[in-house]
Design an enzyme around this catalytic site. Sequence first.
Site, PDB file in Angstrom:
ATOM      1  CG  ASP A 212      -1.894   1.065   1.354  1.00 43.45           C
ATOM      2  OD1 ASP A 212      -2.730   1.133   0.443  1.00 43.45           O
ATOM      3  OD2 ASP A 212      -1.860   1.848   2.321  1.00 43.45           O
ATOM      4  CD  GLU A 248      -2.418   2.602  -3.339  1.00 42.26           C
ATOM      5  OE1 GLU A 248      -3.550   3.055  -3.508  1.00 42.26           O
ATOM      6  OE2 GLU A 248      -1.861   2.596  -2.229  1.00 42.26           O
TER       7      GLU A 248
END
Length: 495
Positions: A212, A248
């Site tokens: 993330d 990401e």
Amino acid sequence: MKKVIITSLLTILLLTSCTTQRSQHVEVPSVYYEIFVASFYDSDGDGMGDLEGVRQKLDYIQHDLGATGIWLMPIHPSPTYHKYDVLDYEDIDKDYGTMEDFERLVEEMNERDMDLIIDFVLNHSSSKHPWFLKALDAYENDQCDVVEECEFYNFETRNPGGYHKVNDNLYYEGGFWSEMPDLNLHNETVRNNLLESAKFWLDKGVKGFRLDATTHFFDDSHEDNIAFLNWFNTEVKNYKEDAYIIGEAWSGQSIIEDMYRSEIDSFFNFANAQNSGNIVKDMQKQKGLTLAKRIEQQQNNIKAKNEHGIDAPFLSNHDNNRSAGYLVNLEDQKLAASIYLLLPGNPFIYYGEEVAMKGSGIDENKRLPMLWDKETSKGYTKPPQDATYTQDDQISVKNALKNKDSLLNHYKHVISIRNSYPDIARGAFEALDLGDESLFASRQNNIIVVHNLSDDAKLVEIDADKIVSVHGDYKNKKGTITLEPKSSILIEERQ
Ligand code: CA
């Protein structure tokens, strides 16, 4: 219907070499299915989706859809519904079940030859994480000379701007939210702790991680982000050679492409995703050639930074408006799926996208319960507490499975084609100019994919050995293929 004759003959060059497959890092191409566990399938009737529910739906994911991998959004203990603020990196949130449930899931997936990757949130922890609480306590009691947790986060005695206040002499960085303090990833103990947690999950049998917020690890330093990812990648691959790591980096395309220098396998292709992305934009403008050339350029850019880099196309994810909201008819939904599911790399499908679930605006609306079967409440989860969107009760997996023309069955068909032709995932991608801007055409070794984005039938001249219909009708007469509007085909070129 107007027919445009494409006269440009494709000069078919015999490819002298088909050895573009990598000799090292051999990676089984995967189609990943992203799951928000809370909203997927509830196995015990408490209204909360759970890991056992995911396990019970593996047949759906593997056989009814055809995905070969799963990305689970965060499963670690957390005080929030979305769980992107972790309390313990080595446990399972009780809402989702037990460690035994997880082990059963990963074991069954491995038996089925499916890959499981889990969300790993390294940028920040929960403000209730024991490390943060210990640090706060140490600051309060002036014990930071002996408490190492004081260095685990970015504390300052004055607010440098954007920090959160503990007291007049203590502030901390929390880029996303006050309850998500940023971890100090320069700190060696933090890094090693996180790495040990990664190994913990690798030992459990996961294939790898979805990382993330990688551009926020060091908000002020792109190079530090790359260096950190490179360190993490090296350590993880040393531990498990065939691990898969995807980051990401929700950022501009050039930044994403440059981050492939980190050598992690993949980054999500945000430039092509969402309503504003290239796939939907070029599709709606009927600019197939432009899109194919963009993809070729992106592939070249990625390979220039990391020859083993694997693009990760997707349409939507848990942070985006659901695609059925802007792809308003079935034909457009099918065409968008045909395009992105036949691109190079590892495509990611957001759960519910395949049955045209909708939801936009606040995040909760994008993460609504999977609609299994409107005639029974079995397995249904409760929506996230603050969700405001009411779902269309006509949509359900059960109905979609029964209807051979459904979006779900289209996804299944396209994925089965993808899985039958590994060159689609890993072959070198070349945009083909068929002399018509509305035709997307690409060659990967002897496989040619053509999408007709226009409202007119088009003629394509390719010497085909075999033609596979991806969607819609085509006619093949003496080397001239007539491709109906919004149709897609895959061609095995005669060699
Ligand atoms: Ca449950």
